[in-house]
Design a protein around this motif. Structure first.
Motif, PDB file in Angstrom:
ATOM      1  N   MET A 173     -28.345 113.212 -35.245  1.00  0.00           N
ATOM      2  CA  MET A 173     -29.758 113.183 -35.831  1.00  0.00           C
ATOM      3  C   MET A 173     -30.956 112.469 -35.128  1.00  0.00           C
ATOM      4  SD  MET A 173     -30.389 111.555 -39.672  1.00  0.00           S
ATOM      5  CE  MET A 173     -30.458 109.890 -38.971  1.00  0.00           C
ATOM      6  N   ASP A 174     -31.784 113.127 -34.929  1.00  0.00           N
ATOM      7  CA  ASP A 174     -33.145 112.464 -34.273  1.00  0.00           C
ATOM      8  C   ASP A 174     -34.300 112.612 -35.051  1.00  0.00           C
ATOM      9  OD1 ASP A 174     -34.813 111.110 -32.685  1.00  0.00           O
ATOM     10  OD2 ASP A 174     -34.703 112.842 -31.109  1.00  0.00           O
ATOM     11  N   LEU A 175     -34.590 111.606 -35.795  1.00  0.00           N
ATOM     12  CA  LEU A 175     -35.680 111.457 -36.598  1.00  0.00           C
ATOM     13  C   LEU A 175     -37.121 110.843 -35.932  1.00  0.00           C
ATOM     14  CD1 LEU A 175     -34.566 110.670 -40.115  1.00  0.00           C
ATOM     15  CD2 LEU A 175     -35.969 112.369 -39.642  1.00  0.00           C
ATOM     16  N   GLN A 176     -36.712 110.503 -34.584  1.00  0.00           N
ATOM     17  CA  GLN A 176     -37.886 109.696 -34.097  1.00  0.00           C
ATOM     18  C   GLN A 176     -38.810 110.730 -33.693  1.00  0.00           C
ATOM     19  OE1 GLN A 176     -37.558 106.527 -31.984  1.00  0.00           O
ATOM     20  NE2 GLN A 176     -35.116 106.268 -32.645  1.00  0.00           N
TER      21      GLN A 176
ATOM     22  N   LYS B 126     -30.557  93.237 -44.090  1.00  0.00           N
ATOM     23  CA  LYS B 126     -29.489  92.959 -44.722  1.00  0.00           C
ATOM     24  C   LYS B 126     -29.156  93.387 -46.034  1.00  0.00           C
ATOM     25  CE  LYS B 126     -28.056  90.066 -41.102  1.00  0.00           C
ATOM     26  NZ  LYS B 126     -26.801  90.020 -40.285  1.00  0.00           N
ATOM     27  N   ALA B 127     -30.250  93.173 -46.924  1.00  0.00           N
ATOM     28  CA  ALA B 127     -30.127  93.573 -48.102  1.00  0.00           C
ATOM     29  C   ALA B 127     -30.008  95.379 -48.376  1.00  0.00           C
ATOM     30  CB  ALA B 127     -31.463  93.332 -48.937  1.00  0.00           C
ATOM     31  N   VAL B 128     -30.639  96.091 -47.336  1.00  0.00           N
ATOM     32  CA  VAL B 128     -30.643  97.538 -47.187  1.00  0.00           C
ATOM     33  C   VAL B 128     -29.156  97.777 -47.067  1.00  0.00           C
ATOM     34  CG1 VAL B 128     -31.100  99.571 -45.968  1.00  0.00           C
ATOM     35  CG2 VAL B 128     -32.892  98.053 -46.873  1.00  0.00           C
ATOM     36  N   GLU B 129     -28.580  96.930 -46.029  1.00  0.00           N
ATOM     37  CA  GLU B 129     -27.052  97.287 -45.651  1.00  0.00           C
ATOM     38  C   GLU B 129     -26.138  97.201 -46.783  1.00  0.00           C
ATOM     39  OE1 GLU B 129     -26.978  94.945 -42.310  1.00  0.00           O
ATOM     40  OE2 GLU B 129     -27.036  96.513 -40.864  1.00  0.00           O
ATOM     41  N   PHE B 130     -26.512  95.913 -47.415  1.00  0.00           N
ATOM     42  CA  PHE B 130     -25.557  95.428 -48.794  1.00  0.00           C
ATOM     43  C   PHE B 130     -25.764  96.745 -49.722  1.00  0.00           C
ATOM     44  CE2 PHE B 130     -25.045  93.544 -52.678  1.00  0.00           C
ATOM     45  CZ  PHE B 130     -24.089  92.599 -52.715  1.00  0.00           C
ATOM     46  N   LEU B 131     -26.964  96.868 -50.169  1.00  0.00           N
ATOM     47  CA  LEU B 131     -26.831  98.001 -51.018  1.00  0.00           C
ATOM     48  C   LEU B 131     -26.254  99.445 -50.687  1.00  0.00           C
ATOM     49  CD1 LEU B 131     -30.617  97.125 -52.350  1.00  0.00           C
ATOM     50  CD2 LEU B 131     -28.779  97.413 -53.868  1.00  0.00           C
ATOM     51  N   LEU B 132     -26.589  99.621 -49.250  1.00  0.00           N
ATOM     52  CA  LEU B 132     -25.761 100.970 -48.878  1.00  0.00           C
ATOM     53  C   LEU B 132     -24.413 101.011 -49.334  1.00  0.00           C
ATOM     54  CD1 LEU B 132     -27.884 101.866 -45.780  1.00  0.00           C
ATOM     55  CD2 LEU B 132     -27.719 103.158 -47.899  1.00  0.00           C
ATOM     56  N   GLU B 133     -23.859  99.699 -48.983  1.00  0.00           N
ATOM     57  CA  GLU B 133     -22.422  99.509 -48.959  1.00  0.00           C
ATOM     58  C   GLU B 133     -22.018  99.587 -50.528  1.00  0.00           C
ATOM     59  OE1 GLU B 133     -21.184  96.147 -46.877  1.00  0.00           O
ATOM     60  OE2 GLU B 133     -19.129  96.164 -47.549  1.00  0.00           O
TER      61      GLU B 133
ATOM     62  N   LYS C  93     -35.908  97.908 -38.730  1.00  0.00           N
ATOM     63  CA  LYS C  93     -35.333  97.615 -37.519  1.00  0.00           C
ATOM     64  C   LYS C  93     -33.937  98.008 -37.755  1.00  0.00           C
ATOM     65  CE  LYS C  93     -34.962  93.641 -34.508  1.00  0.00           C
ATOM     66  NZ  LYS C  93     -35.175  92.250 -34.364  1.00  0.00           N
ATOM     67  N   VAL C  94     -33.146  97.638 -38.996  1.00  0.00           N
ATOM     68  CA  VAL C  94     -31.888  97.982 -39.138  1.00  0.00           C
ATOM     69  C   VAL C  94     -31.635  99.571 -39.214  1.00  0.00           C
ATOM     70  CG1 VAL C  94     -30.252  98.193 -41.003  1.00  0.00           C
ATOM     71  CG2 VAL C  94     -31.134  95.981 -40.481  1.00  0.00           C
ATOM     72  N   LEU C  95     -32.518 100.448 -39.799  1.00  0.00           N
ATOM     73  CA  LEU C  95     -32.503 101.674 -39.719  1.00  0.00           C
ATOM     74  C   LEU C  95     -32.822 102.289 -38.197  1.00  0.00           C
ATOM     75  CD1 LEU C  95     -34.237 102.831 -42.999  1.00  0.00           C
ATOM     76  CD2 LEU C  95     -31.837 102.292 -42.789  1.00  0.00           C
ATOM     77  N   ARG C  96     -33.573 101.568 -37.606  1.00  0.00           N
ATOM     78  CA  ARG C  96     -34.057 102.373 -36.333  1.00  0.00           C
ATOM     79  C   ARG C  96     -32.989 101.915 -35.360  1.00  0.00           C
ATOM     80  NH1 ARG C  96     -38.255 102.976 -32.196  1.00  0.00           N
ATOM     81  NH2 ARG C  96     -39.758 103.226 -33.795  1.00  0.00           N
ATOM     82  N   GLU C  97     -32.265 100.915 -35.503  1.00  0.00           N
ATOM     83  CA  GLU C  97     -31.184 100.615 -34.319  1.00  0.00           C
ATOM     84  C   GLU C  97     -29.827 100.962 -34.587  1.00  0.00           C
ATOM     85  OE1 GLU C  97     -31.182  96.147 -34.337  1.00  0.00           O
ATOM     86  OE2 GLU C  97     -32.890  96.176 -32.777  1.00  0.00           O
ATOM     87  N   SER C  98     -29.804 101.370 -35.900  1.00  0.00           N
ATOM     88  CA  SER C  98     -28.335 102.128 -36.024  1.00  0.00           C
ATOM     89  C   SER C  98     -28.693 103.672 -36.145  1.00  0.00           C
ATOM     90  CB  SER C  98     -27.845 101.748 -37.657  1.00  0.00           C
ATOM     91  OG  SER C  98     -28.985 101.988 -38.663  1.00  0.00           O
ATOM     92  N   ASN C  99     -30.033 103.894 -35.759  1.00  0.00           N
ATOM     93  CA  ASN C  99     -30.489 105.478 -35.724  1.00  0.00           C
ATOM     94  C   ASN C  99     -29.924 106.447 -36.852  1.00  0.00           C
ATOM     95  OD1 ASN C  99     -31.434 107.625 -34.291  1.00  0.00           O
ATOM     96  ND2 ASN C  99     -29.458 108.016 -33.295  1.00  0.00           N
ATOM     97  N   ARG C 100     -30.389 105.839 -38.157  1.00  0.00           N
ATOM     98  CA  ARG C 100     -30.071 106.609 -39.348  1.00  0.00           C
ATOM     99  C   ARG C 100     -31.392 106.332 -40.076  1.00  0.00           C
ATOM    100  NH1 ARG C 100     -25.851 103.044 -42.865  1.00  0.00           N
ATOM    101  NH2 ARG C 100     -26.591 101.070 -42.002  1.00  0.00           N
ATOM    102  N   GLY C 101     -31.587 107.401 -40.772  1.00  0.00           N
ATOM    103  CA  GLY C 101     -32.628 107.140 -41.868  1.00  0.00           C
ATOM    104  C   GLY C 101     -33.921 107.074 -41.190  1.00  0.00           C
ATOM    105  N   CYS C 102     -34.880 106.745 -41.995  1.00  0.00           N
ATOM    106  CA  CYS C 102     -36.362 106.508 -41.406  1.00  0.00           C
ATOM    107  C   CYS C 102     -37.257 105.491 -42.101  1.00  0.00           C
ATOM    108  CB  CYS C 102     -37.144 107.724 -41.424  1.00  0.00           C
ATOM    109  SG  CYS C 102     -37.612 108.454 -42.904  1.00  0.00           S
ATOM    110  N   GLY C 103     -37.611 104.516 -41.298  1.00  0.00           N
ATOM    111  CA  GLY C 103     -38.816 103.478 -41.869  1.00  0.00           C
ATOM    112  C   GLY C 103     -40.090 104.362 -42.006  1.00  0.00           C
ATOM    113  N   ILE C 104     -40.850 103.982 -43.181  1.00  0.00           N
ATOM    114  CA  ILE C 104     -42.227 104.245 -43.174  1.00  0.00           C
ATOM    115  C   ILE C 104     -43.119 103.129 -43.420  1.00  0.00           C
ATOM    116  CG2 ILE C 104     -43.996 106.022 -44.381  1.00  0.00           C
ATOM    117  CD1 ILE C 104     -41.307 107.712 -45.284  1.00  0.00           C
ATOM    118  N   LEU C 105     -44.015 102.962 -42.596  1.00  0.00           N
ATOM    119  CA  LEU C 105     -44.996 101.976 -42.881  1.00  0.00           C
ATOM    120  C   LEU C 105     -46.220 102.333 -43.510  1.00  0.00           C
ATOM    121  CD1 LEU C 105     -45.873  99.101 -41.942  1.00  0.00           C
ATOM    122  CD2 LEU C 105     -47.025 100.011 -39.817  1.00  0.00           C
TER     123      LEU C 105
END
Ligand SMILES: O=P(O)(O)OC[C@H]1O[C@H](O[C@H]2O[C@H](CO)[C@@H](O)[C@H](O)[C@H]2O)[C@H](O)[C@@H](O)[C@@H]1O
Length: 391
Positions: free
Chosen positions: A1-4, A305-312, A338-350
């Motif tokens: 997946m490449d959302l970049q 970390k909260a995003v990762e926790f909630l996904l889990e 950063k968590v989404l970008r570094e794990s190459n999943r999903g997308c951050g919207i500023l």
């Protein structure tokens, strides 16, 4: 997946890196600390006499960060003032160039949903500046009814959580929706669904029931800091009471010191006093938000970390099946981007109406664009469901 987007944006260095803080690494993990501390034992002295020189906040970059911490107000266009018109044209041109790096999530909507096909979207939303516009008084940051309706619809379509710097109770009072999950205090106070694997990885999770009688998981990784936060909150109220416009908020696991309504020539004073108080609390640190200093525990926990926790906890850790989307406007949201970008999943919207370096992939200009994006997502989901015969 490449959302970049085709122009990858520069990755920020960690704004609160350990080395810049000058804090020994042993202070970073709350679990390595001794048993809970009791109020009154943290400070060496809170006396104003004990404070450092005024050079401190100037030399350590606090003042510059404070000045840069919120987009400048748009100057009003004076008729006949060609210099001002030229400067606004330049701002627009600059913003449009920036958008090549951070394309509009509305413009890129088809690309985003293309990646969402056959996947579960998990929606993460910041509150201030994302769901409600930035206003002078933090107590008046209300959501519009159309935004509330939109967020409710989003939560009916996708698992949705709000991750805010405010305390969980305060953000719930403003949002008033029971259909979603909430993480307050920059993710240090989470209520999420019950999951057994979660309890294995995070033994501090507590199973509980909410007001509606549903089983929930409560996770508060900075619990032992409660008395310390309470003490520093009272101290900060005391040392800022003579500064007109200063406002201190207790957000349970963190404290906000607002200077939005403080005369700019008093910013050094407020910064210096906060800075000096923190010298007495090596287990607390300050980060910069939008015209606010955020005092928080030095623990390895943030909105990412909260995003990762909630996904889990939602059982959504499988990268191939899930598309997390995180929308936020502030520096603290960068941890999640950063968590989404570094794990190459999903997308951050500023969410930003001015150029900013970010770990997000896309941008939206303001809260009204956030609402339009969310509405389009809901409409797309409903169309998908109709196509697949779901009511
Ligand atoms: O993570 P968030 O939900 O974005 O919360 C971050 C801070 O938001 C609030 O302050 C900001 O919004 C206020 C209302 O628009 C504004 O007056 C203030 O200048 C902004 O910094 C909240 O009051 C803070 O406690 C949160 O940390």
């Amino acid at each position: 997946m490449d959302l970049q987007p085709s122009h990858a944006s520069p990755i920020l260095t960690d704004p609160v890196s350990k080395s810049r803080l000058g804090i020994h690494s042993s202070l970073l993990a709350y679990s390595q600390q001794d048993s809970p501390l009791s109020p009154g034992k943290y400070t060496k002295s809170n006396s104003k006499k004990n404070m450092g020189s005024l050079d401190d906040v100037r030399s350590n970059g606090w003042l510059d960060a404070m000045k840069a911490s919120s987009p400048p107000r748009k100057k009003s266009v004076l008729k006949g003032s060609s210099a001002l018109v030229a400067s606004i044209d330049f701002d627009m041109e600059d913003y449009n160039l920036w958008m090549l790096e951070y394309p509009s999530a509305l413009g890129a909507f088809e690309k985003i949903i293309d990646h969402a096909k056959n996947k579960k979207i998990a929606m993460f939303l910041d509150y201030d500046g994302t769901l409600s516009p930035i206003v002078e008084d933090p107590d008046c940051a209300f959501m519009t009814e159309p935004m509330r309706t939109t967020v409710r619809r989003v939560a009916k379509c996708f698992p949705t959580a709000i991750i805010s710097g405010r305390s969980r109770d305060k953000v719930f009072d403003l949002v008033k929706l029971t259909e979603l999950y909430y993480a307050g205090s920059h993710g240090m106070d989470i209520i999420g669904p019950v999951s057994d694997t979660l309890h294995e990885n995070h033994p501090d999770c507590v199973k509980s029931t909410d007001d509606q009688g549903n089983e929930i998981t409560l996770f508060q990784p900075a619990k032992e800091f409660l008395p310390m936060i309470d003490e520093v909150f009272r101290t900060l109220i005391d040392i800022t009471k003579d500064i007109e416009g200063a406002k201190v908020e207790n957000h349970k696991f963190c404290v906000s010191v607002h200077y939005r309504n403080v005369e700019e020539n008093n910013w050094t004073v407020i910064a210096q006093r906060v800075h000096d108080i923190l010298k007495n609390y090596p287990r607390l640190r300050s980060t910069h938000g939008r015209k606010v200093l955020e005092i928080r525990p030095v623990i390895d926990w943030n909105k990412g970390k909260a995003v990762e926790f909630l996904l889990e906890s939602l059982g959504l850790t499988d990268m191939n099946d899930v598309l997390p989307i995180y929308i936020g406007d502030d520096k603290t949201d960068e941890d999640a981007f950063k968590v989404l970008r570094e794990s190459n999943r999903g997308c951050g919207i500023l969410v930003s109406s001015v150029r900013k370096d970010s770990n997000a992939l896309y941008s939206l200009r303001d809260t009204s664009e956030v609402m339009r994006f969310l509405q389009r997502l809901v409409n797309w989901k409903r169309k998908q469901e109709r196509k697949h015969g779901k009511k």
